[in-house]
Design a protein around this motif. Structure first.
Motif, short mmCIF file in Angstrom:
data_model
loop_
_atom_site.label_atom_id
_atom_site.label_comp_id
_atom_site.label_asym_id
_atom_site.label_seq_id
_atom_site.Cartn_x
_atom_site.Cartn_y
_atom_site.Cartn_z
N GLN A 54 51.17 21.81 61.52
CA GLN A 54 51.04 20.91 60.37
C GLN A 54 51.62 19.53 60.68
O GLN A 54 51.04 18.51 60.28
N GLU A 56 44.94 21.23 60.17
CA GLU A 56 44.66 21.85 58.88
C GLU A 56 44.81 23.36 59.00
O GLU A 56 44.23 23.98 59.89
N THR A 58 49.65 25.01 53.01
CA THR A 58 50.63 24.09 53.56
C THR A 58 51.99 24.79 53.52
O THR A 58 52.24 25.63 52.64
N GLN A 99 56.45 24.53 54.21
CA GLN A 99 57.63 23.68 54.27
C GLN A 99 58.85 24.58 54.44
O GLN A 99 58.88 25.71 53.98
N TYR A 140 55.65 27.86 50.90
CA TYR A 140 54.22 27.64 51.12
C TYR A 140 53.54 27.28 49.80
O TYR A 140 54.02 27.60 48.71
#
Length: 328
Positions: free
Chosen positions: A30, A35, A64, A66, A73
């Motif tokens: 990421q 993607e 995504t 973090q 997510y």
């Protein structure tokens, strides 16, 4: 170049973000602008109505991530994903067991060859299970025995004693992971019958037997190789009252360097790993000289390695993946 990456892994809700290698790889991808999509291997479907080549799909969702505990997510809506038209790279990261479901998934993913890059290469993963592939490097292994009959195991144990090696044995499933179901058998064999009976009932395949290596008290080294080159290592030490050093069962990690024998082991297998498309591999070595496993299905350890060494193994793995994709 932005890549569309489908990550085939276990439920992301339950990952330990502090040490999970799959999650670290997702963060690294990421950060490069790639993607990400997440899917469960059980949603793979293959359709021959789409022409001679067929079409392989999954039920996946954009995601995504973090590094925030409890909010690690954000996932979009699930949809049908064409693993050729919609995806550039499949990252195969679900944990074993290496069962028929796992093997079937490798057969399906192998049909993407030449169209979508799969890491690690699915055919090579299928043909290189951790405790079987390692037999190609038996010269670096402790004496090893694979069987199902208790009479055979007793004969092996007697041979170890005759050679002056410890009579204690370690018995483990051939396709296990994470230090699960690994047992120590004392020289008197007092629990051997019960353990063999359990293994025979629980698994259809034979099990692996090795002499107990006292050196494991000083650690079991996990060495990570990326495209056949050493990327780093950690020494995993057993927790109190344990002989297993896997971090998943309470082992602790410490910084380490490689012995000359460990360097020799890595040099011996590195070209073969690269040739087989095994980009991310973790090998286990005890006592600086005894190779015990070559982990290719869902290797771990990069978070701890980077913590102790100040490295970025995730970035190194993605460098290798991007280079392979560019060469397709």
């Amino acid at each position: 170049m932005t890549l569309r990456i489908a990550v085939q892994m276990d439920p992301i809700e339950s990952v330990n973000i502090a040490g999970d290698s799959s999650f670290a790889l997702m963060l690294s991808a990421q950060a490069r602008g790639h993607e990400l999509f997440h899917y469960d291997v059980r949603t793979l479907a293959y359709d021959t109505n789409e022409g001679a080549a067929g079409k392989l799909t999954c039920w996946g969702a954009p995601i995504t991530v973090q590094p925030v505990e409890g909010a690690h997510y954000m996932r979009g809506e699930y949809r049908l994903i064409d693993l050729v038209k919609d995806i550039d790279v499949v990252l195969m990261r679900q944990d074993p067991p290496f069962d028929l479901g796992y093997i079937t998934a490798t057969h399906l993913l192998e049909r993407l060859e030449g169209q979508t890059l799969v890491v690690n290469d699915p055919a090579s993963v299928r043909n290189a299970p951790e405790k079987v592939f390692v037999l190609d490097y038996a010269r670096f292994m402790p004496p090893t025995f694979i069987a199902r009959r208790i009479e055979d195991v007793k004969r092996f144990q007697a041979q170890m004693v005759d050679k002056g090696l410890p009579g204690d044995l370690v018995v483990k499933p051939l396709h296990g992971n994470g230090g699960k179901a690994i047992f120590r058998v004392p020289e008197d064999g007092s629990n051997l019958g019960a353990l063999v009976e359990m293994f025979q009932n629980a698994w259809v395949e034979p099990f692996m037997v090795q002499p107990f290596l006292p050196g494991v008290a000083e650690g079991d080294k996990r060495i990570v190789l990326v495209d056949g080159e050493v990327a780093g290592a950690i020494n995993r030490k057993p927790g109190e009252g344990e002989f297993r050093s896997n971090l998943a069962v309470g082992g602790s990690a410490e910084a380490c360097t490689l012995s000359s024998t460990e360097e020799e082991i890595c040099a011996a297998m590195g070209p073969e790993l690269k040739a087989r498309g095994l980009v991310f591999v973790g090998i286990d070595v005890i006592g600086g000289k005894w190779l015990t496993e070559i982990n290719v299905t869902s290797p771990t350890g990069i978070v701890a390695i980077d913590k102790f060494n100040g490295t970025d193994t995730g970035a190194r793995i993605w460098d290798a993946i991007e280079a392979r994709h560019a060469a397709m």
